[in-house]
Write a protein that holds these residues in place. Sequence first.
Motif, PDB file in Angstrom:
ATOM      1  N   MET A   1       5.911 -47.789 -25.594  1.00 55.43           N
ATOM      2  CA  MET A   1       5.713 -48.121 -24.286  1.00 55.43           C
ATOM      3  C   MET A   1       4.394 -47.050 -23.890  1.00 55.43           C
ATOM      4  O   MET A   1       4.638 -45.915 -23.868  1.00 55.43           O
ATOM      5  CB  MET A   1       6.323 -48.828 -23.257  1.00 55.43           C
ATOM      6  N   THR A   2       3.653 -47.153 -23.250  1.00 56.30           N
ATOM      7  CA  THR A   2       2.395 -46.036 -22.827  1.00 56.30           C
ATOM      8  C   THR A   2       1.968 -46.451 -22.210  1.00 56.30           C
ATOM      9  O   THR A   2       1.398 -47.224 -20.790  1.00 56.30           O
ATOM     10  CB  THR A   2       0.971 -46.114 -23.689  1.00 56.30           C
ATOM     11  N   VAL A   3       2.289 -44.920 -20.743  1.00 56.31           N
ATOM     12  CA  VAL A   3       1.815 -45.313 -19.526  1.00 56.31           C
ATOM     13  C   VAL A   3      -0.087 -44.885 -19.601  1.00 56.31           C
ATOM     14  O   VAL A   3      -0.270 -43.751 -20.014  1.00 56.31           O
ATOM     15  CB  VAL A   3       1.657 -43.617 -18.720  1.00 56.31           C
ATOM     16  N   ASP A  34       2.753 -51.673 -21.986  1.00 56.34           N
ATOM     17  CA  ASP A  34       2.218 -50.655 -21.332  1.00 56.34           C
ATOM     18  C   ASP A  34       1.710 -51.155 -19.952  1.00 56.34           C
ATOM     19  O   ASP A  34       1.916 -50.087 -19.316  1.00 56.34           O
ATOM     20  CB  ASP A  34       1.273 -50.883 -22.098  1.00 56.34           C
ATOM     21  N   MET A  35       1.534 -52.145 -19.414  1.00 55.03           N
ATOM     22  CA  MET A  35       1.000 -51.974 -17.634  1.00 55.03           C
ATOM     23  C   MET A  35       2.211 -51.910 -16.916  1.00 55.03           C
ATOM     24  O   MET A  35       2.218 -51.639 -15.977  1.00 55.03           O
ATOM     25  CB  MET A  35       0.385 -53.229 -17.622  1.00 55.03           C
ATOM     26  N   TYR A  40       5.314 -48.756 -12.799  1.00 52.70           N
ATOM     27  CA  TYR A  40       6.331 -48.229 -13.074  1.00 52.70           C
ATOM     28  C   TYR A  40       6.237 -46.614 -12.452  1.00 52.70           C
ATOM     29  O   TYR A  40       6.899 -46.578 -11.797  1.00 52.70           O
ATOM     30  CB  TYR A  40       7.868 -48.684 -14.169  1.00 52.70           C
ATOM     31  N   ASP A  41       5.310 -46.059 -13.236  1.00 53.11           N
ATOM     32  CA  ASP A  41       4.980 -44.758 -12.970  1.00 53.11           C
ATOM     33  C   ASP A  41       4.279 -44.437 -12.094  1.00 53.11           C
ATOM     34  O   ASP A  41       4.330 -43.153 -11.076  1.00 53.11           O
ATOM     35  CB  ASP A  41       4.042 -44.333 -14.796  1.00 53.11           C
ATOM     36  N   GLN A  51      -7.183 -53.518 -14.034  1.00 56.21           N
ATOM     37  CA  GLN A  51      -7.166 -52.140 -13.207  1.00 56.21           C
ATOM     38  C   GLN A  51      -6.573 -51.330 -14.384  1.00 56.21           C
ATOM     39  O   GLN A  51      -6.484 -49.527 -13.762  1.00 56.21           O
ATOM     40  CB  GLN A  51      -5.549 -51.683 -12.601  1.00 56.21           C
ATOM     41  N   ILE A  52      -6.381 -51.300 -15.438  1.00 58.15           N
ATOM     42  CA  ILE A  52      -6.392 -50.215 -16.592  1.00 58.15           C
ATOM     43  C   ILE A  52      -7.795 -50.195 -17.355  1.00 58.15           C
ATOM     44  O   ILE A  52      -7.356 -49.778 -18.353  1.00 58.15           O
ATOM     45  CB  ILE A  52      -5.478 -50.403 -17.494  1.00 58.15           C
TER      46      ILE A  52
END
Length: 171
Positions: A1-3, A34-35, A40-41, A51-52
């Motif tokens: 997973m990626t922020v 990822d979302m 969470y971050d 939004q990303i």
Amino acid sequence: MTVRTILTVPDPRLREVSKPVPEVNDETRALMDDMLETMYDAPGIGLAAIQIGVPQRVIVMDLAGEGEPPQPRYFVNPVISEPSDDAVPYEEGCLSIPGYYEEICRPSRCVVSYLDYDGNEVTEEATGLFAVCIQHEMDHLEGVLFLDHLSRLKRDRIMKKIKKDALAAAS
């Protein structure tokens, strides 16, 4: 997973209308993972793919209270129907408009139909915070921000402050 990086106003991509997802597959699940990590971050309770910077009809959400275990929710191609006639005020914020909160009135109840993480069809009633959050995130899929629900005066005042803050940060 990626922020991933969350787009903020006035990024014009936030005004794009998101496209339906043809099928829930590994690529869709990787996007949702990822979302969720990004949300969470931040931290937040809901995030739409646009939004990303991904214009797809995908939303993630976790309404677990502080101290509760995570309760991630995934919505692919969500559709809202049967909004109640009674509207309730709720102070909303947005990860794409950090630091700004305003009271918005939305229907207190609605029905939401969607595909889940595994591509299963789900239909359920949304009430309370769930109703508020799903309507807020659905707005993103249509290129609508919570600021659009405010009076022109309030919206202009907030946008002026956002631009002023951006200029100050750039110098």
